[in-house]
Write an enzyme that holds these catalytic residues in place. Structure first.
Site, PDB file in Angstrom:
ATOM      1  N   CYS A   1      35.707 -61.819  47.679  1.00 24.92           N
ATOM      2  CA  CYS A   1      34.423 -61.851  47.551  1.00 24.92           C
ATOM      3  C   CYS A   1      33.777 -62.628  46.356  1.00 24.92           C
ATOM      4  O   CYS A   1      34.117 -62.437  45.644  1.00 24.92           O
ATOM      5  CB  CYS A   1      34.083 -60.287  47.397  1.00 24.92           C
ATOM      6  SG  CYS A   1      32.261 -60.130  46.348  1.00 24.92           S
TER       7      CYS A   1
ATOM      8  N   TRP B   1      37.497 -50.603  49.104  1.00 26.16           N
ATOM      9  CA  TRP B   1      38.408 -51.787  48.206  1.00 26.16           C
ATOM     10  C   TRP B   1      39.445 -50.123  47.825  1.00 26.16           C
ATOM     11  O   TRP B   1      39.471 -49.801  47.736  1.00 26.16           O
ATOM     12  CB  TRP B   1      38.364 -52.565  47.270  1.00 26.16           C
ATOM     13  CG  TRP B   1      36.959 -53.093  47.552  1.00 26.16           C
ATOM     14  CD1 TRP B   1      35.557 -52.793  48.187  1.00 26.16           C
ATOM     15  CD2 TRP B   1      36.668 -54.332  48.339  1.00 26.16           C
ATOM     16  NE1 TRP B   1      35.026 -54.007  48.428  1.00 26.16           N
ATOM     17  CE2 TRP B   1      35.835 -55.008  48.667  1.00 26.16           C
ATOM     18  CE3 TRP B   1      38.057 -55.275  48.350  1.00 26.16           C
ATOM     19  CZ2 TRP B   1      35.404 -55.683  49.435  1.00 26.16           C
ATOM     20  CZ3 TRP B   1      37.702 -56.773  49.616  1.00 26.16           C
ATOM     21  CH2 TRP B   1      36.464 -56.874  49.820  1.00 26.16           C
TER      22      TRP B   1
ATOM     23  N   THR C   1      31.376 -50.801  46.523  1.00 26.43           N
ATOM     24  CA  THR C   1      30.984 -52.641  45.971  1.00 26.43           C
ATOM     25  C   THR C   1      31.910 -53.460  44.580  1.00 26.43           C
ATOM     26  O   THR C   1      32.265 -52.498  44.004  1.00 26.43           O
ATOM     27  CB  THR C   1      29.738 -53.227  46.026  1.00 26.43           C
ATOM     28  OG1 THR C   1      29.115 -52.896  44.987  1.00 26.43           O
ATOM     29  CG2 THR C   1      28.615 -52.537  47.481  1.00 26.43           C
ATOM     30  N   VAL C   2      32.669 -54.281  44.899  1.00 25.45           N
ATOM     31  CA  VAL C   2      32.775 -55.048  43.889  1.00 25.45           C
ATOM     32  C   VAL C   2      31.903 -55.885  44.150  1.00 25.45           C
ATOM     33  O   VAL C   2      31.470 -56.456  44.740  1.00 25.45           O
ATOM     34  CB  VAL C   2      34.540 -55.702  44.182  1.00 25.45           C
ATOM     35  CG1 VAL C   2      35.197 -54.163  44.312  1.00 25.45           C
ATOM     36  CG2 VAL C   2      34.652 -56.839  45.427  1.00 25.45           C
TER      37      VAL C   2
ATOM     38  N   TYR D   1      24.699 -64.879  55.135  1.00 22.79           N
ATOM     39  CA  TYR D   1      25.667 -63.548  55.620  1.00 22.79           C
ATOM     40  C   TYR D   1      24.509 -63.340  56.808  1.00 22.79           C
ATOM     41  O   TYR D   1      24.853 -62.420  57.784  1.00 22.79           O
ATOM     42  CB  TYR D   1      25.249 -62.496  54.844  1.00 22.79           C
ATOM     43  CG  TYR D   1      26.669 -61.967  53.685  1.00 22.79           C
ATOM     44  CD1 TYR D   1      27.603 -61.627  54.114  1.00 22.79           C
ATOM     45  CD2 TYR D   1      26.869 -62.948  52.628  1.00 22.79           C
ATOM     46  CE1 TYR D   1      28.571 -61.361  53.235  1.00 22.79           C
ATOM     47  CE2 TYR D   1      28.141 -63.041  51.859  1.00 22.79           C
ATOM     48  CZ  TYR D   1      29.013 -62.351  52.277  1.00 22.79           C
ATOM     49  OH  TYR D   1      29.530 -62.128  51.797  1.00 22.79           O
TER      50      TYR D   1
END
Length: 347
Positions: free
Chosen positions: A56, A89, A123-124, A187
């Site tokens: 990421c 994750w 999220t991370v 993105y």
């Protein structure tokens, strides 16, 4: 339950592309860890665990800043695997598939420990309070600034000042346009749901890359004559450009290696301790090509490009400046945090 790869784009069964223009969900958990503990979470060495994935780009920022500032002993780090499902994750790189400190299989568990009905993307990067097992924050932009400004008591001797007060206004200005058009711009290209949305994003991306090339043609770093937060934020997009964004996200006017100024700038940073030694190209490629099945239905991961050129001379020293100012480079990563040497051409 939804999950994402740190993009802010919710995933349900592997779906990333929606009709029209990609819209990033930027509503994060804004609780902060501060020296005065005003949000209930004071700076305290050993108390928090930084959860990342090397795949990421947003998490890669935190890995780099933590390394540069020497916060490894103050803040431990959990590394999730490069892929995830629609839930979360996972810690599939660890023995038994559990993080050895938090004792959980998925970062989702830390989110639900604090917010049982958490409705947004899992999220991370995320910072977790080890005693309670609860997520504190996933507000990645503020997290990296707080490592520079709130954790100063635990910075290593010789740590660089990545967010100097006299340059903060300029750093913030540069970061804002780089985020809009480059960090998020790739993105907006890759997850565009229409030709019109893609064309618009593509134009903005390469117009900004041209602007950055002009800016960096006469100066070694983005702001001032040392590495700052601005360089960290741009680097994590540039280092992923040829392996994934050029092909997978259709950002294909040119490869990074065909843009002379940005290519030399990126190699300069890659060869600087604390940057290239955090990059795992295998994890990066596996994540994007395996997880985004609505873009790459087969999940086939390309073998290229050749990565050995990241170690070629960049000649950026002639522009002056010093990466760490009056400070010093960070020491090599600890053995448990080293990237597999088969995954990257380590400098």
């Amino acid at each position: 339950m939804t999950a994402d790869n740190g993009t802010g784009q919710r995933q349900t069964g592997g779906k990333y592309v929606e009709p029209g223009e990609f819209k990033r969900d930027q509503n994060y958990i804004t609780t902060r860890i501060t020296a005065d503990g005003r949000d209930g979470y004071p700076v305290e060495p050993g108390r928090y665990r930084l959860v990342v994935s090397r795949a990421c780009p947003w998490a890669n920022r935190l890995i780099i800043v933590r390394r540069l500032l020497g916060l490894e002993e103050a803040i431990s780090m959990a590394v999730a695997g490069p892929t995830h499902d629609a839930r979360s994750w996972t810690f599939d790189l660890d023995p038994g598939g559990r993080d050895p400190v938090l004792g959980i299989e998925r970062i989702q568990e830390a989110y639900f420990a604090r917010y049982p009905d958490y409705p947004r993307g899992i999220t991370v990067p995320a910072m977790v309070d080890v005693p309670t097992g609860q997520v504190v924050t996933n507000d990645y932009a503020q997290m990296s600034l707080d490592l520079s400004t709130e954790w100063t008591a635990y910075h290593r001797p010789g740590a660089p000042d990545l967010y100097p007060e006299h340059l903060r206004a300029e750093i913030d200005e540069v970061n804002a346009v780089v985020f809009r058009d480059v960090n998020n711009g790739v993105y907006r290209c890759g997850f565009a749901g229409s030709q019109e949305a893609y064309d618009k994003a593509y134009g903005r991306l390469f117009d900004r890359l041209d602007w950055l090339s002009e800016r960096l043609a006469g100066q070694r770093y983005l702001v001032g004559d040392t590495i700052t937060e601005a360089d960290v934020r741009l680097f994590t997009t540039l280092v992923r450009f040829d392996p994934v964004y050029h092909g997978h996200f259709k950002c294909n006017r040119q490869k990074l290696s065909e843009m002379p100024v940005l290519w030399a700038y990126a190699r300069d940073l890659f060869q600087t301790p604390g940057f290239g030694d955090t990059v795992d190209f295998d994890h990066i490629k596996r994540h994007y090509y395996e997880v985004h099945r609505d873009i790459n239905p087969t999940g086939v991961v390309p073998l290229g490009p050749d990565l050995s050129n990241w170690l070629t001379p960049h000649d950026r020293e002639s522009l002056g400046g010093h990466p760490f100012g009056p400070g010093t480079p960070p020491p090599p990563p600890t053995p448990t945090e080293r990237v597999d040497p088969t995954h990257t051409p380590l400098p």
